[in-house]
Design a protein around this motif. Sequence first.
Motif, mmCIF file in Angstrom:
data_model
loop_
_atom_site.group_PDB
_atom_site.id
_atom_site.type_symbol
_atom_site.label_atom_id
_atom_site.label_comp_id
_atom_site.label_asym_id
_atom_site.label_seq_id
_atom_site.Cartn_x
_atom_site.Cartn_y
_atom_site.Cartn_z
ATOM 1 N N UNK B 177 10.343 -4.254 3.855
ATOM 2 C CA UNK B 177 9.789 -4.587 2.545
ATOM 3 C C UNK B 177 9.066 -3.337 2.063
ATOM 4 N N UNK B 178 9.459 -2.803 0.899
ATOM 5 C CA UNK B 178 8.814 -1.611 0.360
ATOM 6 C C UNK B 178 8.002 -2.038 -0.867
ATOM 7 N N UNK B 179 6.698 -1.747 -0.831
ATOM 8 C CA UNK B 179 5.816 -2.138 -1.940
ATOM 9 C C UNK B 179 5.177 -0.872 -2.496
ATOM 10 N N UNK B 180 5.167 -0.729 -3.824
ATOM 11 C CA UNK B 180 4.462 0.403 -4.421
ATOM 12 C C UNK B 180 3.492 -0.141 -5.459
ATOM 13 N N UNK B 181 2.823 0.760 -6.228
ATOM 14 C CA UNK B 181 1.827 0.262 -7.179
ATOM 15 C C UNK B 181 2.070 0.824 -8.575
ATOM 16 N N UNK B 182 3.299 1.280 -8.833
ATOM 17 C CA UNK B 182 3.700 1.748 -10.171
ATOM 18 C C UNK B 182 3.057 3.067 -10.593
ATOM 19 N N UNK B 183 2.237 3.707 -9.736
ATOM 20 C CA UNK B 183 1.775 5.052 -10.092
ATOM 21 C C UNK B 183 2.932 6.015 -9.817
ATOM 22 N N UNK B 184 2.914 7.174 -10.499
ATOM 23 C CA UNK B 184 4.016 8.123 -10.371
ATOM 24 C C UNK B 184 4.281 8.455 -8.909
ATOM 25 N N UNK B 223 5.867 -13.948 -1.114
ATOM 26 C CA UNK B 223 7.268 -13.634 -1.393
ATOM 27 C C UNK B 223 7.852 -12.721 -0.305
ATOM 28 N N UNK B 224 7.047 -11.761 0.124
ATOM 29 C CA UNK B 224 7.482 -10.868 1.196
ATOM 30 C C UNK B 224 7.778 -11.678 2.455
ATOM 31 N N UNK B 225 6.896 -12.639 2.737
ATOM 32 C CA UNK B 225 7.061 -13.450 3.948
ATOM 33 C C UNK B 225 8.401 -14.187 3.922
ATOM 34 N N UNK B 226 8.756 -14.702 2.736
ATOM 35 C CA UNK B 226 10.012 -15.441 2.613
ATOM 36 C C UNK B 226 11.212 -14.519 2.832
ATOM 37 N N UNK B 227 11.059 -13.220 2.494
ATOM 38 C CA UNK B 227 12.166 -12.277 2.684
ATOM 39 C C UNK B 227 12.316 -11.880 4.153
ATOM 40 N N UNK B 228 11.298 -12.219 4.950
ATOM 41 C CA UNK B 228 11.320 -12.021 6.390
ATOM 42 C C UNK B 228 11.660 -10.600 6.855
ATOM 43 N N UNK B 229 10.898 -9.605 6.440
ATOM 44 C CA UNK B 229 11.146 -8.245 6.911
ATOM 45 C C UNK B 229 10.547 -8.026 8.291
ATOM 46 N N UNK B 230 10.978 -6.964 9.020
ATOM 47 C CA UNK B 230 10.275 -6.690 10.279
ATOM 48 C C UNK B 230 9.258 -5.555 10.117
ATOM 49 N N UNK B 231 9.213 -4.960 8.917
ATOM 50 C CA UNK B 231 8.126 -4.019 8.631
ATOM 51 C C UNK B 231 7.875 -3.974 7.128
ATOM 52 N N UNK B 232 6.590 -3.737 6.765
ATOM 53 C CA UNK B 232 6.212 -3.560 5.365
ATOM 54 C C UNK B 232 5.779 -2.109 5.211
ATOM 55 N N UNK B 233 6.321 -1.420 4.202
ATOM 56 C CA UNK B 233 5.910 -0.040 3.938
ATOM 57 C C UNK B 233 5.293 0.004 2.550
ATOM 58 N N UNK B 234 3.976 0.301 2.496
ATOM 59 C CA UNK B 234 3.258 0.352 1.218
ATOM 60 C C UNK B 234 2.989 1.810 0.859
ATOM 61 N N UNK B 235 3.438 2.231 -0.330
ATOM 62 C CA UNK B 235 3.349 3.652 -0.669
ATOM 63 C C UNK B 235 2.152 3.984 -1.557
ATOM 64 N N UNK B 236 1.320 2.971 -1.884
ATOM 65 C CA UNK B 236 0.177 3.212 -2.772
ATOM 66 C C UNK B 236 -1.035 3.736 -2.011
#
Lengths: 304, 388
Positions: B177-184, B223-236
């Motif tokens: 699961x890749x999550x960002x925060x919309x900053x450049x 929502x991430x939980x329902x997608x059942x990833x084995x890792x979350x990568x947050x770039x913010x």
Amino acid sequence: MEQLLQQLVNGITVGSVYALVALGYTMVYGILRLINFAHGEMFMLGSYFALTLIVSTRVGVLQLVPNVLLGLLLVFLFSMGLVSTVGVVVERVAYRPLRRSTRLAPIVSALGASLFIQNAVMLTYGTQYQVFPEGLLPTTVWRVFGVEVTLMRVIVLAISLGLMAALYAFVQKTPLGTAIRATALDHDAARLMGIDVDRIILTVFLIGPALGAAGGIMVGLYYRQINFTMGWTYGLKAFTAAIMGGIGNIPGAMVGGLLLGILETLGAGYISTGWKDAFAFVILIAILILRPTGLLGERVAEKT
Amino acid sequence: MSRSRGIALFLLAIMIVGVGGCAQPKAEEKKPAAPAEPIKIGVQGPISGQWAFEGEGIARAVNLVAEQVNEKGGVLGRKIQVIQGDDKSDPKESALVAQKMVAEKVIAVVGSYASSLTEPASAIYDEAGIVHITPSSTATKLTTKGYKRFFRTCFLDDRQGLFAAEYFSKKGYKNLAVIHDNTTYAKGLAEWTKKYLEERGVKVVFFDAITPGEKDFTPTLTKVKAANPDAIYFTGYFPEGGLLCKQAKELKIQALFSGGNAVNNPEFVKIAGLDAAKGAIVTTEPLPGDLPYPEAKQFMEDYKKKYGDYPKSIWVILAADAMRLIVTAMEKTGSAEPAKIAEYLHTQVKDFPGISGPIIGFDEKGDRLGTIHKAYVVDDRGEFVPAP
């Protein structure tokens, strides 16, 4: 199904904080027809005062007070009291001198008060994030019907709903509450009935900021990370909630807050989390087109 | 008023640069006649202002390298003289410092710290034909202007994405699961990571943004939980990173929590709480103390001996590398001409033993090839330590 229930739980907790803050906007608007833009800062001040009290008296570490819960209760009461004082001072300094002027002047003054408080906090505490101490309350999580419910969420919900119920009873059942409702309807008629309008305004500026502060303290205790701009973020959402429910209407603010929380959560859950806010605001516009006075707002004849 | 004055200053700057640019070749011609004259190299950095901490480190590193070279007799029989310029963390000051450097007739400049400081100066150095190496400015646009003598010893954000993707695929993660925060910055890193992950056959099961400044991310995480990833990568950044990590734990998400280099901050652990942060991974440039190379160990000790403390940030190391590259280029080409140095850096650098790791070369835009990123893990005491 589990996901839907979980999202509802998420939405209701966030929404209950929105509702609590929205009450401050709606009460002031009801009495003065003024949008109190400084109200978001009362929310922010609440969490900063609470943090300062917790850190300086070392609640939970020093056991100065025999019990953490009692300590936190005192923190709540003190912070809410302090923020109420600030609220009254803001009214005296920024709004009262402008009461007989155009409607635009106090709004600009409110924005000024908001900027002043924000910058004062920034200069006092610095620009960095402040973090509440860890482990004040147990991080218990219960699993109910496949939904994760944390103890802190239950506390947030209980306190918010409790405060709202108390406020509702106060406004509906007590003489002072009746006087508030009368003043909201018509200042001059209320004055003719022997109501001290200035005292009513003072009361509103005591209650509104105190409720906002309670919201701020809970956000601080639960999320544990606060900064001086958070009043703006939450204030905007709460203001939206107040409009959604019908600004000036107390039950409307409660309904609006909860509804906004649930809607944006569902928007995030089923459309896109990046479009969460857009979704909530589209609903707001739709409501305003269908019911320009908001969900529970009544058609009020424009006063001259 | 102040804007028109700014424009006037800028025009003045261009004029001075123009003069400096013309004067440059003459200065070069004179040099052989006076061999004892020192070679001037500039270091520009925010020695005061909000980034003073970083600017000071960069200046110290460059001075230290120059001192070491001079102790060994200098370069091409001449000593190195470091010209220090403080741009005060202000882009307007940066242009003034650049003019000063040009007037001093430096052949090369190391600096500045932030991209907003490096950008105005780079235009002036380019006009004057000076070699310019930034140790720390990572904005993509800096190397897209066609400057022939501009380089960086740091890496662009896509390198971190590449490293993260390699790390996850090597460790056997299948769904991310890749999550960002919309900053450049965060969005760019998230998109690079997604691209490189998919190239390696790792599925990206969730890709979306959160809103920075908010506090409750449980709608996203549910929502991430329902997608059942084995890792979350947050770039913010770390404030949201800490909240995401804490709330993921509350929602009983079993996936590994990881973040980009903007999460690499002690505040992350404070916000998330040790219980939730323990075991979280960040991908970042390594801390100076964790560099395994003999050059690095030597530099750390030399730095401590001179300044009383170890360098705290990687940018100090990259500034030292920039200076060492300039010196090496002069030695190898037997010349102190910016043109020759730039050509050497573009074409001849293959495996230079950098303090930050081997420097395997620069591309035609001046960006460093390869990657030095590392994975760090939050240990039981809440500190970031190199991940196994």
